[in-house]
Design a protein around this motif. Structure first.
Motif, PDB file in Angstrom:
ATOM      1  N   ALA A  87      -6.072  -2.447  -1.220  1.00  0.00           N
ATOM      2  CA  ALA A  87      -5.499  -1.795  -2.403  1.00  0.00           C
ATOM      3  C   ALA A  87      -4.285  -0.999  -1.964  1.00  0.00           C
ATOM      4  N   GLY A  88      -3.155  -1.179  -2.673  1.00  0.00           N
ATOM      5  CA  GLY A  88      -1.957  -0.424  -2.341  1.00  0.00           C
ATOM      6  C   GLY A  88      -0.702  -1.125  -2.791  1.00  0.00           C
ATOM      7  N   PRO A  89       0.466  -0.579  -2.439  1.00  0.00           N
ATOM      8  CA  PRO A  89       1.744  -1.243  -2.737  1.00  0.00           C
ATOM      9  C   PRO A  89       1.976  -2.362  -1.726  1.00  0.00           C
ATOM     10  N   ILE A  90       2.063  -3.579  -2.197  1.00  0.00           N
ATOM     11  CA  ILE A  90       2.075  -4.751  -1.311  1.00  0.00           C
ATOM     12  C   ILE A  90       3.387  -4.898  -0.553  1.00  0.00           C
ATOM     13  N   GLY A  91       4.470  -4.320  -1.079  1.00  0.00           N
ATOM     14  CA  GLY A  91       5.776  -4.500  -0.464  1.00  0.00           C
ATOM     15  C   GLY A  91       6.134  -3.410   0.519  1.00  0.00           C
ATOM     16  N   GLY A  92       7.443  -3.272   0.746  1.00  0.00           N
ATOM     17  CA  GLY A  92       7.919  -2.351   1.758  1.00  0.00           C
ATOM     18  C   GLY A  92       8.033  -0.914   1.327  1.00  0.00           C
ATOM     19  N   GLY A  93       8.012  -0.657   0.040  1.00  0.00           N
ATOM     20  CA  GLY A  93       8.142   0.710  -0.424  1.00  0.00           C
ATOM     21  C   GLY A  93       7.824   0.798  -1.898  1.00  0.00           C
ATOM     22  N   VAL A  94       7.982   1.976  -2.452  1.00  0.00           N
ATOM     23  CA  VAL A  94       7.781   2.185  -3.889  1.00  0.00           C
ATOM     24  C   VAL A  94       9.073   2.741  -4.473  1.00  0.00           C
ATOM     25  N   GLN A  95       9.314   2.449  -5.740  1.00  0.00           N
ATOM     26  CA  GLN A  95      10.513   2.977  -6.392  1.00  0.00           C
ATOM     27  C   GLN A  95      10.391   4.464  -6.668  1.00  0.00           C
TER      28      GLN A  95
END
Length: 562
Positions: A144-152
């Motif tokens: 569970a989490g943000p799958i990519g490199g960062g969050v906006q």
């Protein structure tokens, strides 16, 4: 062709810490988190308040000389596989940074071991591109989490849970959300468990966190968090983000039993340049293979781990084998050297050298045109980039790498440079041993020195030389060719010819620098024009017509002239 049979006693290193039961493992990684951001390291001029990490260091072991990769995806790939980027194909962030399913991850190895670990990954992934199930197919039973490199936005971001993207942005501050998921995992997973927690903080977007998340004033009376005025710079905002992360990490630590859980905390690369403060340089921070980009915090706490600081060399790849030792599962990987002995004895030195790199594009294999790579021993560091002069730094006298030492007339510096060059050649060629210089000019009856460095396939503490217990061999005589070698320490091996053993020599033990010297003497009047000695999977070639001895790292067909 000549070949040798090498007889070695196989030995294994027992785990540094004996376990009555199989321990849990909590591996926590922070994003863009250099040593300057941890108070316990004392390297930043005005570091943030980090009582949780400082307390972990006081209870466990703090590593001064830990290396990661200069950016996040390569570090995550290397620690989860125990393999360098030029093997996994992940050398930078951006396009193509997908860890192949053919790679065996730490989670898979622990899950499939007789101990049967349950596994979970929470937080930033950044290894699967757009594949939402990539963490699960990489061995984690829950993600569970943000799958990519960062969050906006830390308070409005896209979350994926086991391959399913939440329909609405999550508004829980991402550092808190990751902690909540991790708390649920350690509370519900059947033991033994392996939980991998990857905080986004303090990666961009750099911001001022909500003041209700700041650590208590009783713990951090001079915290940046909650005390940021208008127009404050990036460095102060990053410190505030770190302080929130440290406080949330404290919540997680309070939920695990130190008697049966190993906790590993590390940074994935150096601090971002926009947040670097003197004596650290914004030009030599995240993204750089200099110390500001690759030297990261590493702290380990657990059963039997000494409360100490160590200067032992440790790389991100080494977590794989180390966790294998600590859990008793014995899992291992190509480039992983267990530092479990250091956890019991901070003076232990399992590694002689450390390696890191940056290359692009992802998916590349050696040789790579755009490739920066570095290797260091306990004192010296070599920086290599195609098209640029090599740089050598003395990290003890010059920790911020201001002055390159090569070229140099100092024989100690020259020897250090040649040792590190040989180490890189051994690693990149795949040879078991590499000689430096690669070619010697052999005058009639003269001697010259050759540095032999162990490659990846060797045990890391051996090199091959021919000689005798007296220190000088009577020479290897095959079809009229005599080669005498001088060396320092010995273990028996046999050189075989077509008609059986022709010489018994020795295997030299590597010196403290990870190499040893051999002196080669080629007497005059030799009849053969060409012959060779095998150095495990490599060859030393003697050509009397040109009076040279050349080292070859690839297997070559050798013939003896009549």
């Amino acid at each position: 062709m000549l070949r040798f049979a090498l007889l070695l006693a196989c030995t294994t290193t027992p785990p540094a810490v004996a376990q009555e039961s199989t321990p849990n493992v909590l591996l926590v990684i922070a994003d863009d988190f250099g040593v300057d951001l941890v108070s316990a390291y004392g390297e930043g001029t005005a570091p943030p308040c980090t009582p949780t990490i400082d307390g972990l260091a006081a209870e466990g072991m703090l590593f001064r000389n830990a290396w990661a990769y200069p950016t996040c995806s390569p570090t995550r790939a290397s620690l989860l596989t125990g393999r360098y980027g030029f093997r996994t194909g992940i050398g930078t962030v951006g396009g193509g940074n997908v860890l192949a399913n053919s790679e065996t991850t730490l989670a898979e190895a622990l899950r499939d071991s007789p101990a049967g670990y349950t596994t979970a990954a929470l937080g930033k992934w950044h290894l699967g591109g757009n594949n939402l199930l990539h963490p699960n197919t990489s061995g984690f039973g829950h993600y569970a989490g943000p799958i990519g490199g960062g969050v906006q936005d830390y308070s409005s971001w896209t979350k994926t849970t086991n391959g399913v993207t939440h329909p609405q942005p999550v508004t829980t501050y991402v550092t808190v959300d990751t902690t909540e998921d991790a708390l649920a995992a350690v509370a519900t997973l059947p033991e033994p468990w392996f939980v991998y927690v990857a905080y986004n903080a303090p990666h961009t977007p750099v911001h001022s966190p909500p003041t209700n998340l700041c650590p208590p004033a009783s713990l951090c009376p001079n915290a940046a968090c909650g005390n940021l005025g208008p127009g404050v710079g990036a460095a102060q905002r990053v410190k505030a983000m770190v302080e929130v992360m440290d406080d949330q990490f404290g919540r997680l630590l309070a939920a695990v039993d130190p008697a049966d859980t190993y906790v590993v905390f590390m940074g994935d690369n150096g601090t971002t340049g926009q947040a670097s403060e003197p004596p650290f340089s914004s030009q030599e921070a995240k993204g750089s293979v200099l110390e500001g980009g690759v030297n990261v915090p590493l702290v380990v706490r657990g059963p039997g781990v000494a409360a100490a600081e160590t200067a032992a060399l440790v790389g991100a790849t080494d977590l794989f084998a180390t966790i294998g030792d600590l859990t008793g599962t014995g899992i291992a990987a190509d480039d992983s050297v267990s530092f479990a002995p250091v956890l019991a004895d901070p003076a232990a030195r399992p590694r002689k050298t450390l390696y890191s790199e940056r290359f692009e594009p992802n998916g590349s294999s050696l040789p790579i045109a755009d490739h920066d790579y570095v290797v260091r021993d306990e004192r010296y560091k070599l920086v290599v980039r195609a098209g640029d002069p090599d740089r050598l730094y003395d990290l003890i006298a010059d920790p911020f790498e201001a002055n390159t030492l090569v070229p140099s007339a100092d024989p100690q510096v020259t020897a250090a440079y040649e040792r590190l060059v040989a180490d890189l050649q051994a690693l990149h060629s795949g040879a078991d041993f590499v000689a430096s210089p690669a070619q010697l000019s052999l005058s009639s009856g003269g001697t010259q020195q050759l540095v032999l460095a162990p490659g990846q396939a060797s045990a890391g503490d051996l090199h091959l030389v021919v000689g005798s217990a007296s220190g000088t061999s009577p020479g290897v005589n095959v079809d009229g060719l005599t080669v005498a070698l001088q060396l320092d320490a010995y273990t028996l091996f046999t050189l075989n010819g077509a008609n059986g053993a022709v010489f018994q020599g020795t295997l030299g033990t590597v010196s403290d620098q990870g190499t040893a010297l051999a002196a080669l003497a080629l007497p005059p009047g030799l009849e053969p024009a060409f012959a060779g000695l095998v150095l495990h999977h490599a060859y030393l070639l003697f050509d009397t017509s040109s009076a040279t001895a050349t080292f070859a790292s690839e297997s070559l067909p050798l013939t003896l002239a009549p």
